[in-house]
Design a protein around this motif. Structure first.
Motif, PDB file in Angstrom:
ATOM      1  N   THR A   1       0.830  -1.185   0.000  1.00  0.00           N
ATOM      2  CA  THR A   1       0.000   0.000   0.000  1.00  0.00           C
ATOM      3  C   THR A   1       0.870   1.242   0.000  1.00  0.00           C
ATOM      4  OG1 THR A   1      -0.087   0.174   2.409  1.00  0.00           O
ATOM      5  CG2 THR A   1      -1.717  -1.264   1.357  1.00  0.00           C
ATOM      6  N   ALA A   2       0.261   2.375  -0.378  1.00  0.00           N
ATOM      7  CA  ALA A   2       1.022   3.620  -0.443  1.00  0.00           C
ATOM      8  C   ALA A   2       1.594   3.987   0.910  1.00  0.00           C
ATOM      9  CB  ALA A   2       0.113   4.739  -0.959  1.00  0.00           C
ATOM     10  N   SER A   3       0.853   3.714   1.996  1.00  0.00           N
ATOM     11  CA  SER A   3       1.351   4.068   3.327  1.00  0.00           C
ATOM     12  C   SER A   3       2.596   3.271   3.693  1.00  0.00           C
ATOM     13  CB  SER A   3       0.260   3.840   4.380  1.00  0.00           C
ATOM     14  OG  SER A   3      -0.160   2.492   4.381  1.00  0.00           O
ATOM     15  N   LEU A   4       2.657   1.996   3.296  1.00  0.00           N
ATOM     16  CA  LEU A   4       3.817   1.174   3.637  1.00  0.00           C
ATOM     17  C   LEU A   4       5.049   1.580   2.841  1.00  0.00           C
ATOM     18  CD1 LEU A   4       2.152  -2.343   3.989  1.00  0.00           C
ATOM     19  CD2 LEU A   4       2.813  -0.752   5.800  1.00  0.00           C
ATOM     20  N   GLU A   5       4.867   2.185   1.699  1.00  0.00           N
ATOM     21  CA  GLU A   5       6.014   2.703   0.944  1.00  0.00           C
ATOM     22  C   GLU A   5       6.709   3.821   1.699  1.00  0.00           C
ATOM     23  OE1 GLU A   5       4.533   3.875  -2.827  1.00  0.00           O
ATOM     24  OE2 GLU A   5       4.345   1.821  -3.593  1.00  0.00           O
TER      25      GLU A   5
ATOM     26  N   ALA B   1      14.422 -11.828   9.360  1.00  0.00           N
ATOM     27  CA  ALA B   1      13.890 -10.515   9.744  1.00  0.00           C
ATOM     28  C   ALA B   1      13.718  -9.613   8.528  1.00  0.00           C
ATOM     29  CB  ALA B   1      14.813  -9.863  10.765  1.00  0.00           C
ATOM     30  N   LEU B   2      14.678  -9.645   7.619  1.00  0.00           N
ATOM     31  CA  LEU B   2      14.577  -8.830   6.409  1.00  0.00           C
ATOM     32  C   LEU B   2      13.439  -9.299   5.516  1.00  0.00           C
ATOM     33  CD1 LEU B   2      18.374  -8.377   5.594  1.00  0.00           C
ATOM     34  CD2 LEU B   2      16.776  -6.592   6.338  1.00  0.00           C
ATOM     35  N   ASP B   3      13.229 -10.604   5.450  1.00  0.00           N
ATOM     36  CA  ASP B   3      12.089 -11.126   4.691  1.00  0.00           C
ATOM     37  C   ASP B   3      10.773 -10.638   5.293  1.00  0.00           C
ATOM     38  OD1 ASP B   3      13.660 -12.460   2.885  1.00  0.00           O
ATOM     39  OD2 ASP B   3      13.497 -14.419   3.880  1.00  0.00           O
ATOM     40  N   GLY B   4      10.733 -10.547   6.605  1.00  0.00           N
ATOM     41  CA  GLY B   4       9.508 -10.134   7.275  1.00  0.00           C
ATOM     42  C   GLY B   4       9.135  -8.688   7.059  1.00  0.00           C
ATOM     43  N   VAL B   5      10.102  -7.878   6.608  1.00  0.00           N
ATOM     44  CA  VAL B   5       9.816  -6.464   6.332  1.00  0.00           C
ATOM     45  C   VAL B   5      10.022  -6.144   4.849  1.00  0.00           C
ATOM     46  CG1 VAL B   5      10.276  -5.660   8.674  1.00  0.00           C
ATOM     47  CG2 VAL B   5      12.169  -5.823   7.040  1.00  0.00           C
ATOM     48  N   ALA B   6       9.886  -7.178   4.014  1.00  0.00           N
ATOM     49  CA  ALA B   6      10.057  -6.966   2.569  1.00  0.00           C
ATOM     50  C   ALA B   6       9.012  -6.015   1.999  1.00  0.00           C
ATOM     51  CB  ALA B   6       9.993  -8.312   1.839  1.00  0.00           C
ATOM     52  N   TRP B   7       7.926  -5.817   2.720  1.00  0.00           N
ATOM     53  CA  TRP B   7       6.853  -4.911   2.288  1.00  0.00           C
ATOM     54  C   TRP B   7       7.226  -3.440   2.431  1.00  0.00           C
ATOM     55  CZ3 TRP B   7       6.090  -1.972   6.495  1.00  0.00           C
ATOM     56  CH2 TRP B   7       6.414  -2.529   7.732  1.00  0.00           C
ATOM     57  N   ALA B   8       8.256  -3.130   3.209  1.00  0.00           N
ATOM     58  CA  ALA B   8       8.610  -1.737   3.502  1.00  0.00           C
ATOM     59  C   ALA B   8       9.218  -1.052   2.283  1.00  0.00           C
ATOM     60  CB  ALA B   8       9.574  -1.677   4.681  1.00  0.00           C
ATOM     61  N   GLY B   9       9.061   0.251   2.214  1.00  0.00           N
ATOM     62  CA  GLY B   9       9.633   1.007   1.113  1.00  0.00           C
ATOM     63  C   GLY B   9      11.148   0.994   1.119  1.00  0.00           C
ATOM     64  N   GLU B  10      11.751   0.912   2.310  1.00  0.00           N
ATOM     65  CA  GLU B  10      13.204   0.824   2.454  1.00  0.00           C
ATOM     66  C   GLU B  10      13.523  -0.202   3.532  1.00  0.00           C
ATOM     67  OE1 GLU B  10      15.471   4.671   2.571  1.00  0.00           O
ATOM     68  OE2 GLU B  10      13.452   5.505   2.746  1.00  0.00           O
ATOM     69  N   ARG B  11      14.666  -0.851   3.367  1.00  0.00           N
ATOM     70  CA  ARG B  11      15.157  -1.767   4.388  1.00  0.00           C
ATOM     71  C   ARG B  11      16.612  -1.428   4.699  1.00  0.00           C
ATOM     72  NH1 ARG B  11      14.058  -7.725   2.368  1.00  0.00           N
ATOM     73  NH2 ARG B  11      14.629  -6.808   0.367  1.00  0.00           N
ATOM     74  N   ILE B  12      16.875  -1.229   5.985  1.00  0.00           N
ATOM     75  CA  ILE B  12      18.187  -0.781   6.441  1.00  0.00           C
ATOM     76  C   ILE B  12      18.655  -1.692   7.567  1.00  0.00           C
ATOM     77  CG2 ILE B  12      19.431   1.116   7.556  1.00  0.00           C
ATOM     78  CD1 ILE B  12      17.391   3.030   6.237  1.00  0.00           C
TER      79      ILE B  12
ATOM     80  N   ALA C   1      -0.180  -0.234   8.499  1.00  0.00           N
ATOM     81  CA  ALA C   1      -0.778   0.432   7.346  1.00  0.00           C
ATOM     82  C   ALA C   1      -1.994   1.261   7.764  1.00  0.00           C
ATOM     83  CB  ALA C   1      -1.168  -0.596   6.291  1.00  0.00           C
ATOM     84  N   SER C   2      -2.835   0.698   8.615  1.00  0.00           N
ATOM     85  CA  SER C   2      -4.032   1.411   9.066  1.00  0.00           C
ATOM     86  C   SER C   2      -3.662   2.671   9.837  1.00  0.00           C
ATOM     87  CB  SER C   2      -4.890   0.503   9.944  1.00  0.00           C
ATOM     88  OG  SER C   2      -5.380  -0.594   9.211  1.00  0.00           O
TER      89      SER C   2
END
Length: 234
Positions: free
Chosen positions: A2-6, A24-35, A85-86
């Motif tokens: 979703t746009a909010s998760l970007e 852990a990185l797989d679990g946040v693959a939805w994020a716009g950035e991963r650091i 997201a909500s």
């Protein structure tokens, strides 16, 4: 996505790397950035997936409007992603608290206090505390699956303590004698007073001892770092 998760930069605090970090990185693959944040410098040149980058200070490295902090041993379930997201689609706060659920030794504990883990990047500063002030709390939790054996759990906690010590040092925390008593007792108390199911007293007691151990070792390692620095200046 979703746009909010970007608009979220997921910051994974690394302690050991390897399969835990990859999960852990797989679990946040939805994020716009991963650091990936490695304050203790334990991972060396470990390769990262495409699109993931190292950073020393996440607030400066990220471009996204929001930062989500996750330790490498924590899992972000789809229900938590939906809650994030909500919250961001109708933002009413600059920061949100996220509680933790720990699964180990046949016991599931829902820790009572929820630290701030999701916050707007502007003006944010990484702090080590369990409280979150008046920040609202998301309805879902981060999940930790501890090591399969007591020995594995202790090894993981040693690595996590080194990471926490490096963070404390970076924030210029000066170790005091009371740090060896109050934080370990507080950490143990979180487990002893947590809501739990299954496992009985033995599993709860073991987790309480391990949580206290992590806090104790973190401040002991911080003291060692400061002593080594003082010795080099002489």
């Amino acid at each position: 996505m979703t746009a909010s998760l970007e608009n979220v930069a997921a910051v994974v605090l690394a302690s050991r790397g390897g399969a835990r970090l990859a999960s852990a990185l797989d679990g946040v693959a939805w994020a716009g950035e991963r650091i990936v944040l490695d304050p203790a410098g334990r991972l060396g040149a470990e390769p990262l997936p495409d699109g993931v980058r190292w950073a020393g200070e996440p607030a400066e490295a990220a471009r996204a409007a929001w930062l989500l902090l996750v330790e490498e041993h924590e899992a972000v379930r789809p229900s938590l992603v939906a809650a994030i997201a909500s919250a961001l689609e109708a933002p009413g706060a600059r920061a949100y608290r996220i509680a933790q659920e720990v699964i180990a030794f046949g016991t599931t504990l829902r820790l009572r206090h929820a630290p701030v883990r999701l916050a707007r990047r502007d003006g944010v500063r990484l702090r080590l505390r369990t409280g979150g002030g008046r920040a609202p709390r998301l309805p879902e939790r981060l999940v930790t699956n501890a090591g399969p054996t007591l020995a594995a759990a202790v090894d993981e906690l040693d690595a996590q303590a080194a990471t926490l010590a490096a963070l404390l040092h970076a924030r210029r925390v000066r170790p005091r004698a009371w740090h060896l008593v109050v934080p370990p007792l507080a950490a143990s108390g979180r487990a002893l007073l947590a809501r739990g199911r299954a496992g009985g007293f033995w599993g709860r007691w073991t987790l309480a001892v391990l949580d206290g151990y992590r806090a104790l070792v973190a401040y002991a390692k911080l003291w060692e770092i400061r002593q080594e620095e003082a010795a080099r200046r002489r």
